[in-house]
Design a protein around this motif. Structure first.
Motif, PDB file in Angstrom:
ATOM      1  N   LEU A  16       0.837  -1.187   0.000  1.00  0.00           N
ATOM      2  CA  LEU A  16       0.000   0.000   0.000  1.00  0.00           C
ATOM      3  C   LEU A  16       0.877   1.244   0.000  1.00  0.00           C
ATOM      4  O   LEU A  16       1.950   1.259   0.608  1.00  0.00           O
ATOM      5  N   ARG A  17       0.393   2.272  -0.652  1.00  0.00           N
ATOM      6  CA  ARG A  17       1.092   3.552  -0.670  1.00  0.00           C
ATOM      7  C   ARG A  17       1.029   4.156   0.728  1.00  0.00           C
ATOM      8  O   ARG A  17       0.010   4.071   1.417  1.00  0.00           O
ATOM      9  N   VAL A  18       2.116   4.747   1.159  1.00  0.00           N
ATOM     10  CA  VAL A  18       2.184   5.386   2.475  1.00  0.00           C
ATOM     11  C   VAL A  18       1.651   6.809   2.342  1.00  0.00           C
ATOM     12  O   VAL A  18       2.189   7.606   1.565  1.00  0.00           O
ATOM     13  N   THR A  19       0.561   7.099   3.062  1.00  0.00           N
ATOM     14  CA  THR A  19      -0.007   8.443   3.070  1.00  0.00           C
ATOM     15  C   THR A  19      -0.231   8.879   4.506  1.00  0.00           C
ATOM     16  O   THR A  19      -0.335   8.044   5.415  1.00  0.00           O
ATOM     17  N   ARG A  20      -0.313  10.174   4.705  1.00  0.00           N
ATOM     18  CA  ARG A  20      -0.556  10.688   6.051  1.00  0.00           C
ATOM     19  C   ARG A  20      -1.892  10.193   6.620  1.00  0.00           C
ATOM     20  O   ARG A  20      -1.955   9.791   7.786  1.00  0.00           O
ATOM     21  N   PRO A  21      -2.982  10.198   5.845  1.00  0.00           N
ATOM     22  CA  PRO A  21      -4.234   9.666   6.390  1.00  0.00           C
ATOM     23  C   PRO A  21      -4.141   8.192   6.779  1.00  0.00           C
ATOM     24  O   PRO A  21      -4.691   7.793   7.810  1.00  0.00           O
ATOM     25  N   ARG A  22      -3.451   7.388   5.993  1.00  0.00           N
ATOM     26  CA  ARG A  22      -3.323   5.965   6.336  1.00  0.00           C
ATOM     27  C   ARG A  22      -2.535   5.789   7.630  1.00  0.00           C
ATOM     28  O   ARG A  22      -2.905   4.984   8.486  1.00  0.00           O
ATOM     29  N   ILE A  23      -1.462   6.526   7.775  1.00  0.00           N
ATOM     30  CA  ILE A  23      -0.686   6.451   9.011  1.00  0.00           C
ATOM     31  C   ILE A  23      -1.537   6.924  10.186  1.00  0.00           C
ATOM     32  O   ILE A  23      -1.560   6.292  11.245  1.00  0.00           O
ATOM     33  N   ALA A  24      -2.279   8.012  10.003  1.00  0.00           N
ATOM     34  CA  ALA A  24      -3.112   8.543  11.084  1.00  0.00           C
ATOM     35  C   ALA A  24      -4.210   7.558  11.480  1.00  0.00           C
ATOM     36  O   ALA A  24      -4.521   7.402  12.673  1.00  0.00           O
ATOM     37  N   VAL A  44      -8.247  10.899  14.056  1.00  0.00           N
ATOM     38  CA  VAL A  44      -7.494  11.284  12.862  1.00  0.00           C
ATOM     39  C   VAL A  44      -7.551  12.803  12.680  1.00  0.00           C
ATOM     40  O   VAL A  44      -6.535  13.442  12.391  1.00  0.00           O
ATOM     41  N   ARG A  45      -8.721  13.392  12.896  1.00  0.00           N
ATOM     42  CA  ARG A  45      -8.852  14.853  12.735  1.00  0.00           C
ATOM     43  C   ARG A  45      -8.075  15.629  13.788  1.00  0.00           C
ATOM     44  O   ARG A  45      -7.749  16.791  13.576  1.00  0.00           O
ATOM     45  N   ALA A  46      -7.757  15.002  14.907  1.00  0.00           N
ATOM     46  CA  ALA A  46      -6.909  15.659  15.896  1.00  0.00           C
ATOM     47  C   ALA A  46      -5.497  15.861  15.346  1.00  0.00           C
ATOM     48  O   ALA A  46      -4.794  16.784  15.732  1.00  0.00           O
ATOM     49  N   VAL A  47      -5.098  14.988  14.414  1.00  0.00           N
ATOM     50  CA  VAL A  47      -3.770  15.058  13.797  1.00  0.00           C
ATOM     51  C   VAL A  47      -3.835  15.746  12.432  1.00  0.00           C
ATOM     52  O   VAL A  47      -2.953  16.525  12.070  1.00  0.00           O
ATOM     53  N   LEU A  48      -4.877  15.433  11.684  1.00  0.00           N
ATOM     54  CA  LEU A  48      -5.083  15.984  10.334  1.00  0.00           C
ATOM     55  C   LEU A  48      -6.467  16.634  10.282  1.00  0.00           C
ATOM     56  O   LEU A  48      -7.431  16.014   9.835  1.00  0.00           O
ATOM     57  N   PRO A  49      -6.597  17.869  10.733  1.00  0.00           N
ATOM     58  CA  PRO A  49      -7.919  18.510  10.878  1.00  0.00           C
ATOM     59  C   PRO A  49      -8.756  18.580   9.613  1.00  0.00           C
ATOM     60  O   PRO A  49      -9.986  18.608   9.689  1.00  0.00           O
ATOM     61  N   THR A  50      -8.137  18.596   8.442  1.00  0.00           N
ATOM     62  CA  THR A  50      -8.909  18.762   7.212  1.00  0.00           C
ATOM     63  C   THR A  50      -9.246  17.449   6.515  1.00  0.00           C
ATOM     64  O   THR A  50      -9.841  17.462   5.441  1.00  0.00           O
ATOM     65  N   VAL A  51      -8.902  16.319   7.120  1.00  0.00           N
ATOM     66  CA  VAL A  51      -9.178  15.040   6.467  1.00  0.00           C
ATOM     67  C   VAL A  51     -10.695  14.840   6.365  1.00  0.00           C
ATOM     68  O   VAL A  51     -11.446  15.174   7.273  1.00  0.00           O
ATOM     69  N   SER A  52     -11.104  14.309   5.228  1.00  0.00           N
ATOM     70  CA  SER A  52     -12.537  14.099   5.029  1.00  0.00           C
ATOM     71  C   SER A  52     -12.995  12.802   5.679  1.00  0.00           C
ATOM     72  O   SER A  52     -12.210  11.861   5.857  1.00  0.00           O
ATOM     73  N   THR A  55     -12.413   9.916   3.358  1.00  0.00           N
ATOM     74  CA  THR A  55     -11.032   9.418   3.342  1.00  0.00           C
ATOM     75  C   THR A  55     -10.820   8.423   4.468  1.00  0.00           C
ATOM     76  O   THR A  55     -10.208   7.371   4.282  1.00  0.00           O
ATOM     77  N   VAL A  56     -11.350   8.733   5.652  1.00  0.00           N
ATOM     78  CA  VAL A  56     -11.194   7.816   6.777  1.00  0.00           C
ATOM     79  C   VAL A  56     -11.959   6.524   6.521  1.00  0.00           C
ATOM     80  O   VAL A  56     -11.433   5.433   6.738  1.00  0.00           O
ATOM     81  N   TYR A  57     -13.187   6.632   6.018  1.00  0.00           N
ATOM     82  CA  TYR A  57     -13.958   5.432   5.687  1.00  0.00           C
ATOM     83  C   TYR A  57     -13.210   4.573   4.663  1.00  0.00           C
ATOM     84  O   TYR A  57     -13.085   3.357   4.819  1.00  0.00           O
TER      85      TYR A  57
END
Length: 144
Positions: A16-24, A44-52, A55-57
């Motif tokens: 899998l590609r390493v992305t900030r959302p995946r790590i979070a 996740v939003r505590a670390v990446l506030p703008t993540v949708s 994206t998490v789903y």
């Protein structure tokens, strides 16, 4: 808890590609065992506030499909995610507050149960959920 580099390595090992959302998401699931989707989104939003939310789903779906996390859904409850994978452990759920705890295999090695007849299936996992009252809820129950 594993480091960010460990999560990146796990993603790479799963091709899998390493992305900030995946790590979070992996960090959130490791930090909050048996978290539901909303709890993961909040972490996740505590670390990446703008993540949708989408994206998490999507990330939860991907990391679950690649066995980096495990999805469980006891009857009547929303799906939960955990980082303990590959050992076919089971769960105990509180009927009152829905708290969930891990329970190691009840009998032998995975799938931890012996079938009287497997109907030709090659069984590799058993999902057992024990139900009862957690210590907090049972302490608050009136004694009769």
């Amino acid at each position: 808890m594993p480091s960010t580099m460990d999560y990146a390595d796990r993603l790479r090992l799963a091709d899998l590609r390493v992305t900030r959302p995946r790590i979070a998401v992996l960090q959130a699931v490791h930090a909050h065992p048996h978290a539901d989707t909303e709890m993961v989104i909040d972490a996740v939003r505590a670390v990446l506030p703008t993540v949708s939310q989408q994206t998490v789903y999507g990330t939860l779906h991907t990391v679950t499909a690649h066995s980096l996390v495990r999805r469980i859904q006891p009857a009547g409850l929303v799906a939960r995610y955990e980082s303990r994978v590959g050992d076919n452990h089971h769960h105990v759920v509180c009927r009152s507050c829905s708290a969930i705890a891990d329970v190691d295999c009840t009998t032998g090695n995975a799938p931890c149960l012996n079938l009287a007849h497997d109907n030709g299936f090659l069984v590799d996992e058993a999902e057992v959920i024990f139900w009862g009252l957690c210590p907090n809820c049972s302490a608050s129950q009136p004694r009769t």
